[in-house]
Design an enzyme around this catalytic site. Structure first.
Site, PDB file in Angstrom:
ATOM      1  N   GLY A   1       8.373  92.947-112.541  1.00 37.20           N
ATOM      2  CA  GLY A   1       8.624  92.404-111.197  1.00 37.20           C
ATOM      3  C   GLY A   1       9.229  93.421-110.236  1.00 37.20           C
ATOM      4  O   GLY A   1       8.825  93.497-109.070  1.00 37.20           O
TER       5      GLY A   1
ATOM      6  N   ARG B   1      22.128  92.531-118.008  1.00 28.23           N
ATOM      7  CA  ARG B   1      22.579  93.294-119.184  1.00 28.23           C
ATOM      8  C   ARG B   1      23.091  94.660-118.750  1.00 28.23           C
ATOM      9  O   ARG B   1      22.514  95.273-117.835  1.00 28.23           O
ATOM     10  CB  ARG B   1      21.430  93.512-120.166  1.00 28.23           C
ATOM     11  CG  ARG B   1      20.999  92.254-120.875  1.00 28.23           C
ATOM     12  CD  ARG B   1      19.895  92.545-121.881  1.00 28.23           C
ATOM     13  NE  ARG B   1      18.999  91.406-121.933  1.00 28.23           N
ATOM     14  CZ  ARG B   1      17.688  91.483-122.098  1.00 28.23           C
ATOM     15  NH1 ARG B   1      17.082  92.640-122.265  1.00 28.23           N
ATOM     16  NH2 ARG B   1      16.965  90.395-122.121  1.00 28.23           N
TER      17      ARG B   1
ATOM     18  N   GLY C   1       9.364  96.920-110.762  1.00 27.87           N
ATOM     19  CA  GLY C   1       8.502  98.097-110.695  1.00 27.87           C
ATOM     20  C   GLY C   1       7.248  97.864-109.846  1.00 27.87           C
ATOM     21  O   GLY C   1       6.757  98.765-109.172  1.00 27.87           O
TER      22      GLY C   1
ATOM     23  N   GLY D   1      14.544  92.115-117.842  1.00 27.43           N
ATOM     24  CA  GLY D   1      14.863  93.136-118.837  1.00 27.43           C
ATOM     25  C   GLY D   1      14.136  94.408-118.426  1.00 27.43           C
ATOM     26  O   GLY D   1      13.073  94.334-117.799  1.00 27.43           O
TER      27      GLY D   1
ATOM     28  N   ARG E   1       3.570  85.200-128.848  1.00 26.70           N
ATOM     29  CA  ARG E   1       4.431  86.360-128.664  1.00 26.70           C
ATOM     30  C   ARG E   1       5.615  86.195-129.613  1.00 26.70           C
ATOM     31  O   ARG E   1       6.290  85.165-129.599  1.00 26.70           O
ATOM     32  CB  ARG E   1       4.935  86.409-127.229  1.00 26.70           C
ATOM     33  CG  ARG E   1       5.934  87.516-127.046  1.00 26.70           C
ATOM     34  CD  ARG E   1       6.543  87.494-125.664  1.00 26.70           C
ATOM     35  NE  ARG E   1       7.466  88.604-125.562  1.00 26.70           N
ATOM     36  CZ  ARG E   1       8.573  88.570-124.837  1.00 26.70           C
ATOM     37  NH1 ARG E   1       8.884  87.488-124.148  1.00 26.70           N
ATOM     38  NH2 ARG E   1       9.364  89.612-124.785  1.00 26.70           N
TER      39      ARG E   1
ATOM     40  N   HIS F   1       9.322  95.139-125.378  1.00 26.06           N
ATOM     41  CA  HIS F   1       8.317  95.132-124.302  1.00 26.06           C
ATOM     42  C   HIS F   1       7.049  95.898-124.710  1.00 26.06           C
ATOM     43  O   HIS F   1       6.333  96.424-123.854  1.00 26.06           O
ATOM     44  CB  HIS F   1       8.844  95.812-123.011  1.00 26.06           C
ATOM     45  CG  HIS F   1       9.913  95.060-122.291  1.00 26.06           C
ATOM     46  ND1 HIS F   1      10.982  95.708-121.698  1.00 26.06           N
ATOM     47  CD2 HIS F   1      10.078  93.741-122.047  1.00 26.06           C
ATOM     48  CE1 HIS F   1      11.764  94.818-121.117  1.00 26.06           C
ATOM     49  NE2 HIS F   1      11.239  93.624-121.318  1.00 26.06           N
TER      50      HIS F   1
ATOM     51  N   GLU G   1       0.946  90.969-120.067  1.00 27.02           N
ATOM     52  CA  GLU G   1       1.195  90.855-121.508  1.00 27.02           C
ATOM     53  C   GLU G   1       0.339  89.766-122.140  1.00 27.02           C
ATOM     54  O   GLU G   1      -0.111  89.898-123.279  1.00 27.02           O
ATOM     55  CB  GLU G   1       2.682  90.561-121.748  1.00 27.02           C
ATOM     56  CG  GLU G   1       3.556  91.771-121.450  1.00 27.02           C
ATOM     57  CD  GLU G   1       4.990  91.411-121.122  1.00 27.02           C
ATOM     58  OE1 GLU G   1       5.225  90.933-119.990  1.00 27.02           O
ATOM     59  OE2 GLU G   1       5.866  91.604-121.975  1.00 27.02           O
TER      60      GLU G   1
ATOM     61  N   ASP H   1      19.179  89.347-109.219  1.00 25.92           N
ATOM     62  CA  ASP H   1      17.820  89.381-108.682  1.00 25.92           C
ATOM     63  C   ASP H   1      17.672  90.517-107.660  1.00 25.92           C
ATOM     64  O   ASP H   1      18.395  90.578-106.663  1.00 25.92           O
ATOM     65  CB  ASP H   1      17.545  88.019-108.019  1.00 25.92           C
ATOM     66  CG  ASP H   1      16.092  87.852-107.678  1.00 25.92           C
ATOM     67  OD1 ASP H   1      15.399  87.135-108.416  1.00 25.92           O
ATOM     68  OD2 ASP H   1      15.636  88.453-106.685  1.00 25.92           O
ATOM     69  N   CYS H   2      16.723  91.385-107.932  1.00 27.38           N
ATOM     70  CA  CYS H   2      16.526  92.576-107.095  1.00 27.38           C
ATOM     71  C   CYS H   2      16.244  92.210-105.635  1.00 27.38           C
ATOM     72  O   CYS H   2      16.774  92.820-104.709  1.00 27.38           O
ATOM     73  CB  CYS H   2      15.377  93.380-107.705  1.00 27.38           C
ATOM     74  SG  CYS H   2      14.975  94.869-106.828  1.00 27.38           S
TER      75      CYS H   2
ATOM     76  N   ASN I   1       4.292  81.703-125.403  1.00 29.51           N
ATOM     77  CA  ASN I   1       5.509  82.508-125.384  1.00 29.51           C
ATOM     78  C   ASN I   1       6.674  81.521-125.384  1.00 29.51           C
ATOM     79  O   ASN I   1       6.988  80.924-124.365  1.00 29.51           O
ATOM     80  CB  ASN I   1       5.508  83.367-124.106  1.00 29.51           C
ATOM     81  CG  ASN I   1       6.729  84.261-124.033  1.00 29.51           C
ATOM     82  OD1 ASN I   1       7.641  84.159-124.860  1.00 29.51           O
ATOM     83  ND2 ASN I   1       6.759  85.123-123.046  1.00 29.51           N
TER      84      ASN I   1
HETATM   85  P1  ADP Z   1      10.867  88.839-116.394  1.00 25.50           P
HETATM   86  O1  ADP Z   1      11.436  90.015-117.104  1.00 25.50           O
HETATM   87  O2  ADP Z   1      11.723  87.620-116.490  1.00 25.50           O
HETATM   88  O3  ADP Z   1       9.396  88.588-116.670  1.00 25.50           O
HETATM   89  P2  ADP Z   1       9.920  89.783-113.833  1.00 25.50           P
HETATM   90  O4  ADP Z   1       9.058  90.862-114.390  1.00 25.50           O
HETATM   91  O5  ADP Z   1       9.265  88.640-113.138  1.00 25.50           O
HETATM   92  O6  ADP Z   1      10.971  89.240-114.858  1.00 25.50           O
HETATM   93  O7  ADP Z   1      10.890  90.514-112.771  1.00 25.50           O
HETATM   94  C1  ADP Z   1      11.909  89.830-112.109  1.00 25.50           C
HETATM   95  C2  ADP Z   1      12.547  90.800-111.138  1.00 25.50           C
HETATM   96  O8  ADP Z   1      11.558  91.264-110.203  1.00 25.50           O
HETATM   97  C3  ADP Z   1      13.671  90.163-110.314  1.00 25.50           C
HETATM   98  O9  ADP Z   1      14.779  91.031-110.231  1.00 25.50           O
HETATM   99  C4  ADP Z   1      13.006  90.018-108.956  1.00 25.50           C
HETATM  100  O10 ADP Z   1      13.938  90.049-107.888  1.00 25.50           O
HETATM  101  C5  ADP Z   1      12.124  91.251-108.917  1.00 25.50           C
HETATM  102  N1  ADP Z   1      11.130  91.107-107.854  1.00 25.50           N
HETATM  103  C6  ADP Z   1      10.105  90.225-107.775  1.00 25.50           C
HETATM  104  N2  ADP Z   1       9.475  90.331-106.573  1.00 25.50           N
HETATM  105  C7  ADP Z   1      10.126  91.307-105.881  1.00 25.50           C
HETATM  106  C8  ADP Z   1       9.975  91.876-104.578  1.00 25.50           C
HETATM  107  N3  ADP Z   1       9.032  91.465-103.752  1.00 25.50           N
HETATM  108  N4  ADP Z   1      10.830  92.863-104.215  1.00 25.50           N
HETATM  109  C9  ADP Z   1      11.788  93.282-105.046  1.00 25.50           C
HETATM  110  N5  ADP Z   1      11.997  92.776-106.282  1.00 25.50           N
HETATM  111  C10 ADP Z   1      11.184  91.803-106.695  1.00 25.50           C
END
Ligand code: ADP
Length: 399
Positions: A330, A239, A332, A210, A89, A178, A384, A281-282, A10
């Site tokens: 991440g 975004r 979800g 994303g 990818r 995706h 993926e 970052d969530c 990727n």
């Molecule tokens: P990418 O799209 O770059 O592959 P990811 O699928 O890894 O990204 O998702 C990244 C997001 O997931 C970030 O916003 C991160 O904060 C969130 N995330 C990862 N672990 C947790 C957690 N334990 N609680 C809440 N959010 C999380």
């Protein structure tokens, strides 16, 4: 030694992720990432049998150096002999590709042609392909397109309400992204239902940096929230997602923004980052909301969740039945707060989650977090890379 592993690549503009995968069971034999490519701090990090290693790349520190280093690492662990094909990818396959595709010179030319639809991604994907072709010249290389799964959308879903000639002359339509992730989690949900995917109607929400939501009818994508570009749909890490297009004219005509500045604002400075003023970052936002009662962090997470709920509800219009919804990516997979907020708006779809199951299904676990009388609401970790490995392997065995 068995020659049955797929090297999944990727490749982005400044990074290259790789994993060597057994396509039959999904076992990751070795994985890693080369980062900060084209800068003197470029390095490659690998994970092998539980150990992590890191080494700097040699000048000119670019993708080719990363691939050469990767070959060295694979040789050191006697893994080169196991590689039977390389799966890349590729972000944009336009209307040209709806299936995994063996990479030939013609395919490469089409990927170049499609770069005008994905200027940030396709050229980088191609660099990865060419670097691998030089080093692994004997091995077949496959392209797995992010847009391919969505090529089954009907025109009612992919045509925008702008002059039709924009589609005919300039290919401006919804593509959706995706695809491998939506396909993978829909397949896993079908397994949980104990039915073939072709019998299942599911809405999948991929929430990572994303974010996109997809309606899968009888196993096929029939609509998705991302559009001509990955900017459309729900708001994301940085975004904006969909906004009134009139805002763009206001920014340019009244506030003096250039097109580049608008692009940067909407792609890099908006979403969770823009609304919170704190982070994309969530996890950081959840922490700020809980520990500091940061009002904008909470607002960002709440706007985000409401938009996802609206997207799920609106996509239900494309299905005759709904067997359940899936959270992945991440956010979800891990954020019980976002899942709780999203589903709080979906009682009309009979989606009600169980608080305890929601709190405990995280960190790589999968399961149905719905209440007993609710429509299923699954949390399913995406994979993926495994889809890319499986599809490359299937294609290899067909060729
Ligand atoms: P990418 O799209 O770059 O592959 P990811 O699928 O890894 O990204 O998702 C990244 C997001 O997931 C970030 O916003 C991160 O904060 C969130 N995330 C990862 N672990 C947790 C957690 N334990 N609680 C809440 N959010 C999380």
């Amino acid at each position: 030694m068995k020659k049955n592993a797929i090297l999944v690549i990727n490749c982005g503009s400044s990074s290259l992720k790789f994993s060597l995968i057994n396509p039959e069971c999904g076992e990751i034999i070795i994985s890693g990432i080369a980062e900060r490519l084209s800068s003197p701090s470029a390095c490659i990090t690998t994970k092998y049998q539980g150990d992590k290693g890191q080494q700097p790349l040699s000048p000119p520190y670019a993708h080719k150096a990363a691939i050469s280093e990767l070959v060295g690492i694979l040789s050191k662990h006697q893994l080169v002999e196991q590689v039977c094909a390389i799966g890349h990818r590729v972000v944009h396959g336009g209307e040209d590709y709806s299936q995994p595709t063996l990479i030939t010179d013609d395919v490469k030319q089409t990927i170049v042609k499609l770069s005008k639809l994905a200027p940030l991604h396709n050229p980088a994907n191609l660099i990865g392909i060419e670097a691998c072709q030089k080093v692994f010249s004997q091995l077949p290389q496959m392209a797995i397109f992010d847009t391919a799964f969505h090529q089954t959308m009907p025109d009612t879903a992919y045509i925008y309400g702008i002059p039709y000639s924009m589609y005919q002359k300039h290919s401006i339509r919804k593509y959706g992204f995706h695809g491998t992730s939506h396909y993978f989690v829909a397949t896993q949900a079908a397994k949980m239902l104990n039915r073939p995917l072709s019998d299942c109607n599911i809405i999948t929400a991929h929430l990572g940096n994303g974010c996109s939501v997809t309606a899968v009818s009888q196993g096929k994508s029939v609509d998705s929230s991302m559009g001509f570009t990955p900017l459309e749909g729900v708001m994301m890490g940085s975004r904006s997602g969909s906004i009134d297009p009139g805002i763009i004219f206001h920014l340019i005509d009244q506030l003096g923004y250039s097109a580049d500045e608008v692009n940067k604002l909407l792609n890099k400075e908006s979403g969770l980052l823009g609304v919170s003023g704190l982070s994309n970052d969530c996890r950081t936002l959840e922490q700020a909301m809980l520990e500091e009662k940061h009002p904008q962090a909470k607002l960002a997470l709440d706007v985000f969740s409401y938009q996802i709920a609206k997207s799920i509800a609106s996509l239900s219009a494309s299905l005759n039945q709904l067997d359940g919804i899936v959270f992945t990516g991440g956010i979800g997979e891990n954020s019980s707060y976002v899942r709780e907020q999203v589903t709080s708006y979906l009682s009309l779809l009979n989606i009600k989650i169980d608080t305890e199951k929601n709190a405990s299904t995280r960190f790589g676990q999968s399961g149905n977090i719905g209440q007993e009388n609710s429509r299923p609401c699954w949390v399913i970790p995406t994979n993926e890379e495994w889809v890319i490995a499986q599809q490359s392997y299937q294609l290899l065995n067909k060729e």
